[in-house]
Structure formats: C-alpha cells, structure tokens
Scaffold this motif. Structure first.
Motif, PDB file in Angstrom:
ATOM      1  N   ALA A 122       0.838  -1.196   0.000  1.00 12.74           N
ATOM      2  CA  ALA A 122       0.000   0.000   0.000  1.00 12.74           C
ATOM      3  C   ALA A 122       0.873   1.247   0.000  1.00 12.74           C
ATOM      4  CB  ALA A 122      -0.930  -0.010   1.208  1.00 12.74           C
ATOM      5  N   LEU A 123       1.903   1.258   0.848  1.00 13.44           N
ATOM      6  CA  LEU A 123       2.764   2.444   0.927  1.00 13.44           C
ATOM      7  C   LEU A 123       3.564   2.635  -0.360  1.00 13.44           C
ATOM      8  CD1 LEU A 123       3.914   2.088   4.633  1.00 13.44           C
ATOM      9  CD2 LEU A 123       2.300   3.717   3.681  1.00 13.44           C
ATOM     10  N   VAL A 124       3.971   1.523  -0.989  1.00 11.86           N
ATOM     11  CA  VAL A 124       4.696   1.633  -2.254  1.00 11.86           C
ATOM     12  C   VAL A 124       3.777   2.215  -3.329  1.00 11.86           C
ATOM     13  CG1 VAL A 124       5.742   0.309  -4.123  1.00 11.86           C
ATOM     14  CG2 VAL A 124       6.384  -0.163  -1.755  1.00 11.86           C
ATOM     15  N   TRP A 125       2.535   1.741  -3.364  1.00 10.75           N
ATOM     16  CA  TRP A 125       1.591   2.275  -4.354  1.00 10.75           C
ATOM     17  C   TRP A 125       1.317   3.760  -4.115  1.00 10.75           C
ATOM     18  CZ3 TRP A 125      -0.246   0.722  -8.915  1.00 10.75           C
ATOM     19  CH2 TRP A 125      -0.116  -0.635  -9.248  1.00 10.75           C
ATOM     20  N   LYS A 126       1.305   4.152  -2.849  1.00 17.75           N
ATOM     21  CA  LYS A 126       1.118   5.570  -2.547  1.00 17.75           C
ATOM     22  C   LYS A 126       2.225   6.391  -3.204  1.00 17.75           C
ATOM     23  CE  LYS A 126       0.815   8.657   1.426  1.00 17.75           C
ATOM     24  NZ  LYS A 126       1.064   8.713   2.870  1.00 17.75           N
ATOM     25  N   PHE A 127       3.426   5.848  -3.175  1.00 19.56           N
ATOM     26  CA  PHE A 127       4.580   6.452  -3.828  1.00 19.56           C
ATOM     27  C   PHE A 127       4.348   6.502  -5.349  1.00 19.56           C
ATOM     28  CE2 PHE A 127       9.448   5.475  -4.318  1.00 19.56           C
ATOM     29  CZ  PHE A 127       9.639   6.707  -4.901  1.00 19.56           C
ATOM     30  N   LEU A 128       3.886   5.377  -5.927  1.00 17.82           N
ATOM     31  CA  LEU A 128       3.673   5.335  -7.380  1.00 17.82           C
ATOM     32  C   LEU A 128       2.620   6.353  -7.817  1.00 17.82           C
ATOM     33  CD1 LEU A 128       3.591   1.497  -8.204  1.00 17.82           C
ATOM     34  CD2 LEU A 128       5.546   2.987  -7.929  1.00 17.82           C
ATOM     35  N   PHE A 129       1.628   6.592  -6.951  1.00 10.61           N
ATOM     36  CA  PHE A 129       0.529   7.497  -7.313  1.00 10.61           C
ATOM     37  C   PHE A 129       0.840   8.950  -6.984  1.00 10.61           C
ATOM     38  CE2 PHE A 129      -2.399   3.730  -7.134  1.00 10.61           C
ATOM     39  CZ  PHE A 129      -2.887   3.867  -8.420  1.00 10.61           C
ATOM     40  N   ASN A 130       2.012   9.229  -6.408  1.00 13.06           N
ATOM     41  CA  ASN A 130       2.357  10.606  -6.050  1.00 13.06           C
ATOM     42  C   ASN A 130       2.166  11.539  -7.260  1.00 13.06           C
ATOM     43  OD1 ASN A 130       4.247  12.964  -5.708  1.00 13.06           O
ATOM     44  ND2 ASN A 130       4.447  12.001  -3.702  1.00 13.06           N
ATOM     45  N   ASP A 131       1.458  12.654  -7.027  1.00  7.20           N
ATOM     46  CA  ASP A 131       1.107  13.545  -8.131  1.00  7.20           C
ATOM     47  C   ASP A 131       2.325  14.045  -8.905  1.00  7.20           C
ATOM     48  OD1 ASP A 131      -1.397  13.140  -7.278  1.00  7.20           O
ATOM     49  OD2 ASP A 131      -1.772  15.171  -6.557  1.00  7.20           O
TER      50      ASP A 131
ATOM     51  N   PHE B  62       5.672  -4.246 -11.713  1.00  4.82           N
ATOM     52  CA  PHE B  62       6.154  -2.867 -11.820  1.00  4.82           C
ATOM     53  C   PHE B  62       6.400  -2.212 -10.455  1.00  4.82           C
ATOM     54  CE2 PHE B  62       5.579   1.716 -12.152  1.00  4.82           C
ATOM     55  CZ  PHE B  62       6.629   2.017 -13.008  1.00  4.82           C
ATOM     56  N   PRO B  63       5.443  -2.311  -9.515  1.00  6.87           N
ATOM     57  CA  PRO B  63       5.695  -1.670  -8.209  1.00  6.87           C
ATOM     58  C   PRO B  63       6.963  -2.191  -7.547  1.00  6.87           C
ATOM     59  CG  PRO B  63       3.412  -2.364  -8.379  1.00  6.87           C
ATOM     60  CD  PRO B  63       4.114  -2.941  -9.562  1.00  6.87           C
ATOM     61  N   ILE B  64       7.209  -3.490  -7.695  1.00  4.68           N
ATOM     62  CA  ILE B  64       8.365  -4.084  -7.042  1.00  4.68           C
ATOM     63  C   ILE B  64       9.645  -3.606  -7.721  1.00  4.68           C
ATOM     64  CG2 ILE B  64       9.506  -6.288  -6.572  1.00  4.68           C
ATOM     65  CD1 ILE B  64       6.549  -7.408  -6.459  1.00  4.68           C
ATOM     66  N   TYR B  65       9.630  -3.663  -9.061  1.00  5.56           N
ATOM     67  CA  TYR B  65      10.784  -3.164  -9.800  1.00  5.56           C
ATOM     68  C   TYR B  65      11.051  -1.705  -9.428  1.00  5.56           C
ATOM     69  CZ  TYR B  65      12.723  -0.288 -13.383  1.00  5.56           C
ATOM     70  OH  TYR B  65      13.429   0.688 -13.992  1.00  5.56           O
ATOM     71  N   TYR B  66       9.987  -0.900  -9.378  1.00  5.73           N
ATOM     72  CA  TYR B  66      10.192   0.533  -9.181  1.00  5.73           C
ATOM     73  C   TYR B  66      10.778   0.829  -7.810  1.00  5.73           C
ATOM     74  CZ  TYR B  66       9.696   5.483  -9.621  1.00  5.73           C
ATOM     75  OH  TYR B  66       9.989   6.820  -9.700  1.00  5.73           O
ATOM     76  N   VAL B  67      10.280   0.112  -6.800  1.00  6.01           N
ATOM     77  CA  VAL B  67      10.761   0.412  -5.454  1.00  6.01           C
ATOM     78  C   VAL B  67      12.210  -0.058  -5.297  1.00  6.01           C
ATOM     79  CG1 VAL B  67      10.078  -1.620  -4.134  1.00  6.01           C
ATOM     80  CG2 VAL B  67       9.902   0.604  -3.098  1.00  6.01           C
ATOM     81  N   GLN B  69      14.507  -0.060  -7.745  1.00  2.00           N
ATOM     82  CA  GLN B  69      15.387   0.920  -8.388  1.00  2.00           C
ATOM     83  C   GLN B  69      15.398   2.234  -7.591  1.00  2.00           C
ATOM     84  OE1 GLN B  69      15.083   3.825 -10.398  1.00  2.00           O
ATOM     85  NE2 GLN B  69      12.876   4.081 -10.056  1.00  2.00           N
ATOM     86  N   ALA B  70      14.267   2.574  -6.977  1.00  2.00           N
ATOM     87  CA  ALA B  70      14.226   3.808  -6.179  1.00  2.00           C
ATOM     88  C   ALA B  70      15.149   3.695  -4.963  1.00  2.00           C
ATOM     89  CB  ALA B  70      12.799   4.102  -5.731  1.00  2.00           C
ATOM     90  N   SER B  71      15.243   2.470  -4.426  1.00  2.00           N
ATOM     91  CA  SER B  71      16.089   2.303  -3.245  1.00  2.00           C
ATOM     92  C   SER B  71      17.560   2.480  -3.606  1.00  2.00           C
ATOM     93  CB  SER B  71      15.859   0.914  -2.636  1.00  2.00           C
ATOM     94  OG  SER B  71      16.442  -0.074  -3.451  1.00  2.00           O
ATOM     95  N   LEU B  72      17.882   2.337  -4.893  1.00  2.00           N
ATOM     96  CA  LEU B  72      19.278   2.460  -5.322  1.00  2.00           C
ATOM     97  C   LEU B  72      19.615   3.860  -5.819  1.00  2.00           C
ATOM     98  CD1 LEU B  72      19.565  -0.940  -7.202  1.00  2.00           C
ATOM     99  CD2 LEU B  72      20.578  -0.364  -5.001  1.00  2.00           C
ATOM    100  N   ALA B  73      18.584   4.719  -5.947  1.00  2.00           N
ATOM    101  CA  ALA B  73      18.821   6.079  -6.414  1.00  2.00           C
ATOM    102  C   ALA B  73      19.228   6.930  -5.225  1.00  2.00           C
ATOM    103  CB  ALA B  73      17.572   6.636  -7.073  1.00  2.00           C
ATOM    104  N   ALA B 286      14.327   1.730   0.474  1.00  2.00           N
ATOM    105  CA  ALA B 286      15.328   0.781   0.965  1.00  2.00           C
ATOM    106  C   ALA B 286      14.745  -0.069   2.091  1.00  2.00           C
ATOM    107  CB  ALA B 286      16.564   1.539   1.444  1.00  2.00           C
ATOM    108  N   CYS B 287      14.017   0.579   3.039  1.00  2.00           N
ATOM    109  CA  CYS B 287      13.417  -0.170   4.150  1.00  2.00           C
ATOM    110  C   CYS B 287      12.417  -1.193   3.620  1.00  2.00           C
ATOM    111  CB  CYS B 287      12.716   0.775   5.113  1.00  2.00           C
ATOM    112  SG  CYS B 287      13.849   1.775   6.068  1.00  2.00           S
ATOM    113  N   SER B 288      11.587  -0.789   2.649  1.00  2.00           N
ATOM    114  CA  SER B 288      10.591  -1.714   2.102  1.00  2.00           C
ATOM    115  C   SER B 288      11.269  -2.939   1.513  1.00  2.00           C
ATOM    116  CB  SER B 288       9.767  -1.035   1.002  1.00  2.00           C
ATOM    117  OG  SER B 288       9.140   0.084   1.520  1.00  2.00           O
TER     118      SER B 288
END
Lengths: 308, 317
Positions: A122-131, B62-67, B69-73, B286-288
């Motif tokens: 849920a928190l990750v999706w919140k990040f994805l949906f950030n405006d 996609f959400p998993i991939y994105y998080v 790569q975000a943890s490495l930025a 990173a925590c996630s």
C-alpha cells in the motif's frame, strides 16, 4: 464423546472463556453501553445515559454520514469484487491454456504481489501514485505532455480509483489460484463432448466451464466481499480516507472502518463524540453479524450442490 | 452429467456417419481448409493470451521493480518530475542509512516478537478450547459456539475506546503485551473453529482406547490427538502469525513512538517515514526492500506446497 469431570472440562475451556470475555465480549458490551450515553472527550467526567438518541441522530438525520459512508463502501466492494473475479478469471484461464510455455515462471510472476506484506504494498503504491514524483504521472507526462497527469491522491475519484487498483493488485492472485484449482478439476471429457456437439470456445466457457466453477468461487466471493467491506489498512495507508471536499463531510474514501477510526483518532477531530461513534459501531456490528450468519447459511447448501 | 455425455457421443456418431457419406476428395479439401483456418485463429488467440500475460506481469511486478530501483537512487534523484527507468548513479547509500540511522532491525524484531507470541498463545488457548468443544458435552456448548461466531463479526477496530480503557486499566498501554493480547483475541475464534472442525473428523475411539490403557484425558489430548492435528495447527498458525503482521490501527492506538521510534512495528515505522510534505522516498524504498525480500524468497520457496488449493492463503488481510 469423552466422559470427563466438570472441573476438567472447565479447565480446558478456561483460557478461551477468559480471553473471549475480557478482550472480545467486554469491549462489545462497553461499546453498546457507550452508544446509549452522551460521552464525548470533553464531558468524560459527567456524561449520562440518554437512551437511543445517538441512533436516532445517526439514522434519521437528513444527509447523515451513515448512508454516505455505507454507500461509498458498498460501491467499493462491488467494484473490487467484480474486478477480482474478472482479472482472476482471465489470468487463470490464460495459465490454464495448455499451449502456454514456461507455465511455472508466469505463475510465480503473477503470484508475487501476494508475497509482499500488504501494508508495504500500500505504501509503495502511494509512492507510485504521487502527483509530482510518482512514476504513473511521469509516464503520463511522457506521452501526453508536461501538463498531463491525474491528481490521483487529491481528487475524489482519483483516490477511489487508486484504492481500487491497489486492492485488485493485492487480491487477484488469490482469486487466480482458487479459480485455477477449480479449472483443473473440470473434467476434460465435458469440454470435448461440447466441442463435438459444435460449441465454440466462448460457448464452452460460458455453458460448460463457468457453471462448474461457481461452487468453488461462491465462498471466495462472499469471503472477499466481507473482508473488503471491513477494509481499513490499505485504504487508510494510501490516503487516510481522503480527500476531504468539505469540513463537515467524511472524506471520499472514508469507508466504514476508516470513518470509525478517523472519528476517534483522526487529526481533524477536536472533540471526539465517542458515544455517537459507538452507535455507528453497533449498527455496523449488526450488519456484519447478519452477513456472517447469512453467509454461513448460504455456504452450506451450495457446497452440497457442488458435490452432486 | 452422464446424460450430457451420452447425448454428445450419439451426436458425434451422427457427424462421422455424415462424413462417410460425402466423397473422399471433398472431405479432404474441407479438412484442409478448416485446419488451416483453425491454426491461424488459434495462433492469433495464443498471441492474445501471451499479450495478456505480459500485461499482467508488468502490472504485478512494476511496483516491485520501481521500489527496488528507487532504493538504489541516491540523494535527491527521486524528486524529479521526469521518468527514470534506471537510477543514474546507483548507490547503496539508502541501505546504509536505513541500517545505521533508522531502527529498522528493531521494527522487524518487534513485529516478529508480537506475531510469534500471538501465534503461540493463540494456538495453546484455541487447541484446549477446541478440544473441549469437540470432545466434551456440557451445558451451554451450542450457545458458546454461536457466540463465538457472533463475536467474530465484531472487528476490534470498532471498539477502540473500549480497548484503550481496558489496556489502560491493565497498565499495558505502550507495551507490546497489550498489542499481543488484542491480536490473540482476534485470532482465537478462527483458530477455535478451524481446530474444532479438524478434531471432529478424528475418531474419538483413539482416545478412548488410550484411556482404557490407563492414559488420563490430558495425556490423550497431548500424546494421541496433538500429533494428528498438525495440518490444522499449521494452517491456524499461519493465520495467527499474519493477523498482526500488517496491522496499523490497533498498533497505533497502543504504541506511542519513543524518541527514535525503536519501539514500533514495521508498519508504523514505515508509515512514519512518509511525512505529509517531504517524504524521504529513498530511505522508505530501501526499508521496504529490506523487509520484503526475505519474505518474497520464503514465499517462492513454499508456494509449491500449495499449488492448487491455497486455502491457507485466504487469510491474508
């Protein structure tokens, strides 16, 4: 049956009875008692019993929050469960196609959403949906220009859509696995027979496969409808039940549990009206209790039908 | 069902009889055309199926991939309105920060402690209770079973003031034990029904035989039936462990963050990282990843054990 002394029986039941009474039953009774008073944060020293006034206010006030909140929740349940079913069914049918290569890999890839703790998802999706910084709007801007993008978490329907998408993402793997299991128990001969009779693929699916799947799917639908009705975590973590369009109206994704929580611990509530919210809780309890007993009654004859 | 099959087989005989009647040449041409058409149609259908599967995999991963790569930025790279598929200068800074500056190990430890204790207490209480409900007959048994069902329909979230009052009276506010108590109570009903159902399927003669040989009821309970109910215990244990795993509302009611936040569960800790205005997305990502990766690996390892059924998975909240 085993014969035992009364003392032995009591000893076996004691931990269960003590815990249930103290931590399940007492809070329910206390909430019911609260609902009959005028208890708020500010008069906690001198509140009194007022009878059914809170229920009257809850149910008979024009534009009462109760109906808005329950209406939003039911809409959410209906859309979510329909999508669980459609997406789960389509995925299961695709995986059940004997011509698909690398089945194990597809299966695992589609199951992964199920392995992530749902609160983190849920928190990750919140990040994805950030405006501004979320990738979903970044992609939209890439294709439709710098001013494009949906204000996901600040527009009412944007948030509603977002929490539907997240819930579908979280739950469709479960539906997929259940339907896949049921599909594999559909006898091949029936499909063959229908093919010989001249039924095309769609007809075989609708007339032969679906009726055989229902007994397995019905309990899952009922279960997920009840859990979605009570959903708190995912929706709250994404937008705390917002966005709020006016100060005295509940937020657009204030589903029943979130409404309850926000009215007790929410940052916007200066003087929580515990008694009024307790009445809301009791009304919900009656609804949920009836649903539970109804689903118990419904599930039994269905499963017998499935075996015949 | 059998009627349908009979009907189908008779009509297939009619079809083959019809085919025999036509000239052989004609039939062969017909077959050729239809198989060609069927191959084209099914090839197109198969492509559609693959296309759908690819879309679903993108949606799922996609959400998993994105998080990841975000943890490495590093640093401010995430505060851009342009899309980056890969981080420009990948770095482990976020992970180093998470392990050294954030109490992430304490969050994981607290969560594990709460969930393990909930499971242990819940199992003991529901095993004895379920055994009594299945094996003994006593006054109020039927009523008790109905009451359990009714209690289950009341989510703890509806009674937040009552729980606060109760834990306050017991001195358990801001104490992990308080949270364990609430979670345990929430799982008891399910555990009880589940285990009672399983006990009901075991023949009572097993224990009766043991008792004829001189065993007490407790010995029969522990040494005869307990080994036999392990499958139900496993299913209940998973349910009980996951009950508090993702929970936010009650945890937030009971636990008040201390100065470093080291007394929280991971859900509270992660949510706390997402401030309302400027979220440190890199640290959050990173925590996630740190919390999820071991769980995903564990899941991939055990998922083959519930190939088709996955009924135990129905308990995820």
């Amino acid at each position: 049956m085993l014969k035992a002394k009364r003392a032995t029986i009591f000893l076996y039941l004691l931990p269960l009875i003590a815990t249930i009474t103290l931590i399940n039953l007492w809070p329910i009774l206390y909430t019911f008692y609260l609902s009959l008073t005028n208890y708020t944060l500010f008069n906690s020293d001198n509140y009194k019993l007022i009878g059914l006034g809170n229920y009257q206010k809850l149910i008979f006030t024009a534009n009462s929050d109760l109906f808005f909140v329950i209406g939003q929740t039911l809409l959410y349940v209906a859309i979510c469960v329909a999508l669980f079913l459609i997406v789960g069914m389509a995925s299961a049918l695709a995986l059940n196609n004997p011509k698909i290569k690398g089945l194990a890999i597809w299966r695992v890839a589609l199951l992964v959403p199920y392995a992530v703790p749902s609160a983190i998802s849920a928190l990750v999706w919140k990040f994805l949906f950030n405006d501004d910084f979320g990738p979903i709007n970044q992609i939209t801007r890439l294709f439709f220009g710098p001013n494009a993008g949906v204000p996901w978490l600040s527009a009412p329907w944007g948030t509603f859509t977002a929490v539907v998408i997240v819930n579908v993402w979280l739950t469709y793997p479960f539906f997929m696995v259940v339907i896949l299991g049921a599909l594999q128990s559909v006898p091949q001969e029936l499909n063959e027979a229908a093919r010989v009779d001249g039924a095309n693929g769609l007809q075989r699916l609708v007339r032969v496969t679906f009726p055989l799947l229902w007994p397995a799917i019905t309990p899952v639908i009922i279960l997920s409808a009840i859990t979605t009705f009570q959903m708190f975590n995912t929706v709250y973590l994404i937008n705390k039940g917002g966005p709020y369009t006016s100060a005295d109206k509940p937020g657009f994704t204030n589903f029943v549990m979130i409404y309850e929580y926000n009215n007790i611990l929410g940052a916007n509530v200066a003087n929580p009206h515990y008694a009024f919210i307790a009445a809301f809780a009791i009304v919900l309890f009656i609804i949920l209790g009836s649903l539970t007993f109804l689903s118990q009654a419904l599930a039994r004859p269905r499963s017998r039908e499935g075996m015949a | 069902m059998s009627e349908q099959i009979i009907k189908a087989s008779t009509s297939s005989e009619a079809v083959s009889a019809g085919a025999l009647a036509g000239t052989r040449q004609h039939a062969r041409e017909d077959v050729h055309v239809t198989t060609m058409r069927r191959r084209v149609v099914s090839g197109f259908g198969l492509a559609l199926v693959y296309l759908f599967l690819i879309a679903m995999v993108i949606f799922s991963l996609f959400p998993i991939y994105y998080v990841v790569q975000a943890s490495l930025a590093g640093g401010q790279n995430l505060y851009t309105t342009d899309l980056h598929i890969l981080p420009a200068q990948p770095t482990f800074d976020n992970y180093i920060y998470a392990f050294t500056q954030l109490p992430i190990l304490a969050w994981i430890g607290n969560t594990f402690l709460i969930c393990t204790a909930t499971t242990a207490i819940g199992l003991i209480f529901s095993l004895t209770g379920a055994y009594a409900l299945s094996r003994f007959r006593f006054q109020g048994r039927e009523m008790g079973l109905g009451l359990l069902l009714a209690v289950q329909a009341f989510p703890a979230l509806l009674a937040l003031p009552a729980y606060y009052l109760l834990l306050n009276a017991l001195g358990l506010i801001n104490n992990l034990i308080g949270l364990i108590l609430i979670y345990t109570a929430g799982t008891l009903v399910f555990g009880c029904w589940n285990l009672k159902g399983y006990y009901d399927t075991l023949p009572v003669e097993l224990e009766q035989a043991a008792m004829l040989d001189g065993a007490s009821i407790t010995q029969a309970f522990i040494r005869v039936t307990l080994p036999l109910v392990t499958p139900a215990i496993a299913a209940s244990a998973i349910f009980m462990f996951l009950a508090g795993w993702n929970e936010y509302a009650l945890a937030n009611l009971v636990l008040n963050s201390n100065a470093t936040g080291s007394n929280l569960t991971f859900v509270l800790g992660l949510f706390g990282l997402q401030g309302d205005f400027r979220t440190p997305w890199g640290y959050f990502a990173a925590c996630s990843v740190i919390i999820s990766v071991p769980l995903i690996l564990l899941f991939l390892y055990i998922q083959r054990f519930f190939q088709s059924g996955l009924t135990i998975g129905g308990v995820k909240g």
